[in-house]
Design a protein around this motif. Structure first.
Motif, PDB file in Angstrom:
ATOM      1  N   ARG A  33      37.245  36.875  32.167  1.00 15.25           N
ATOM      2  CA  ARG A  33      37.872  35.766  32.892  1.00 15.25           C
ATOM      3  C   ARG A  33      37.226  34.413  32.584  1.00 15.25           C
ATOM      4  N   SER A  56      35.739  51.650  36.930  1.00 13.22           N
ATOM      5  CA  SER A  56      36.745  50.633  36.593  1.00 13.22           C
ATOM      6  C   SER A  56      36.200  49.626  35.579  1.00 13.22           C
ATOM      7  N   GLU A  73      39.570  40.776  43.180  1.00 12.75           N
ATOM      8  CA  GLU A  73      39.640  41.334  41.827  1.00 12.75           C
ATOM      9  C   GLU A  73      38.249  41.625  41.257  1.00 12.75           C
ATOM     10  N   ILE A  74      37.252  40.911  41.759  1.00 14.94           N
ATOM     11  CA  ILE A  74      35.844  41.201  41.447  1.00 14.94           C
ATOM     12  C   ILE A  74      35.189  41.604  42.754  1.00 14.94           C
ATOM     13  N   GLU A  75      34.515  42.738  42.744  1.00 16.47           N
ATOM     14  CA  GLU A  75      33.888  43.247  43.968  1.00 16.47           C
ATOM     15  C   GLU A  75      32.804  42.279  44.452  1.00 16.47           C
ATOM     16  N   ASP A 115      40.047  36.802  45.612  1.00 14.59           N
ATOM     17  CA  ASP A 115      41.284  37.591  45.520  1.00 14.59           C
ATOM     18  C   ASP A 115      41.018  39.100  45.537  1.00 14.59           C
ATOM     19  N   GLU A 152      33.569  42.476  34.185  1.00 16.94           N
ATOM     20  CA  GLU A 152      34.693  41.946  34.953  1.00 16.94           C
ATOM     21  C   GLU A 152      34.714  40.418  34.950  1.00 16.94           C
ATOM     22  N   ALA A 160      38.487  35.030  41.541  1.00 18.14           N
ATOM     23  CA  ALA A 160      38.696  36.476  41.426  1.00 18.14           C
ATOM     24  C   ALA A 160      37.967  37.230  42.530  1.00 18.14           C
TER      25      ALA A 160
END
Length: 309
Positions: free
Chosen positions: A260, A150, A287-289, A285, A256, A282
């Motif tokens: 942002r 990803s 959105e970032i591991e 949320d 990632e 993030a």
């Protein structure tokens, strides 16, 4: 005469000139390279100018180094506040990782990817030894593959031992100069033996008492591939301390996070305790591991410790 460095042993270099002839070469004088403080003025992959020596068959002097397009480095294992250049002028790098015997840590993978991002070297992840993976390792591989693909990193699951999953490797390597790296014991030498059976590169098993690989490659070494392209075999790396990086810059080398950064309230945000931080949001949320963020924090802490760079 222009030549390419294929091997470095510290004071002597094996170089190949444009006619395809190899020479044993030494450096003439002292090189100062782009202000780089490194323990090795020349690295495998460097283009140099040589003058052949009269009366010395196959011997030459290196009197110039040509500008590098890029390089990969690490903290010098001997001189704390200097770097050691692993290889130069690379088209790509392959990190061989394993999830068993030995296990490659997430932190090591992420450090390697940060170094590749820093020096604009495209990175590929090759997870080896799939022939000994159990259900647990396959689940871990699937999760890792999802995360890294990803982010734009190609990921492959292979078994050099069983020669499975390697169908695309020849195409990946063809016509390119590729650095092959990883911990000792992950199968680098076995892979290169498969690609170059005539070289007979030494391999060793993983040390039973530590679970860590035994060093089999002492110096970086470049080899020509029969189908075109070159591979560079490197000594097994146990630790990868990052050099020449300010703490505020680190997030730029996490893809990632990079996209942002403009959303953080502060321009110099390091994404730890600052309010209205887009990176921390993030992570919250999903959105970032979270593991990648933990890697980021660990690298950030190590940069704090290595303030001499």
């Amino acid at each position: 005469m222009k030549a390419l460095v294929y091997k470095s042993t510290g004071s002597w270099y094996t170089v190949k000139d444009e006619t395809g002839r190899f020479h044993n070469a030494r450096i003439k004088g002292v090189f100062k390279i782009d202000g780089i403080t490194s323990t090795n003025p020349l690295a495998v992959g460097d283009w140099v100018n040589i003058e052949t020596e009269e009366g010395a068959e196959g011997s030459a002097m290196i009197d110039e180094i040509f500008p590098r397009s890029n390089y990969i480095n690490r903290q010098s294992p001997r001189v704390k506040y200097q770097q050691h250049i692993i290889a130069a002028n690379l088209d790509q790098s392959i990190l061989i990782a394993t999830l068993r015997e030995p296990r490659t840590s997430r932190g090591f993978i992420d450090r390697f990817l940060v170094v590749c991002e820093m020096y604009h070297v495209p990175a590929i992840l090759l997870f080896n030894k799939t022939d000994i993976y159990r259900e647990k390792e396959w689940a871990a591989y699937e999760a890792l593959s999802t995360v890294y693909q990803s982010l734009g990193y190609p990921v492959y699951a292979v078994s050099v031992e069983k020669q499975s999953g390697l169908e695309e490797l020849g195409t990946l390597l063809q016509g390119k100069t590729t650095l092959i790296s990883g911990h000792s014991g992950v199968g680098k030498s076995s892979l290169i033996n498969m690609l170059l059976p005539k070289e007979g590169i030494k391999t060793q098993d993983v040390s039973g008492w530590s679970g860590k690989g035994m060093h089999t490659t002492t110096f970086a070494n470049m080899y020509d591939l029969p189908e075109g392209g070159r591979i560079i075999d490197t000594p097994g790396i146990r630790e990868l301390a990052i050099t020449n990086l300010e703490r505020e810059e680190l997030s730029h080398y996490f893809p990632e996070m990079r996209e942002r950064l403009k959303d953080c309230q502060y321009n110099n945000c390091i994404h730890v305790n600052e309010p209205k931080c887009a990176i921390k949001q993030a992570v919250s949320d999903g959105e970032i591991e979270e593991e990648r963020y933990i890697s980021y924090l660990n690298i950030l802490e190590s940069l704090n410790e290595n303030k001499g760079y």
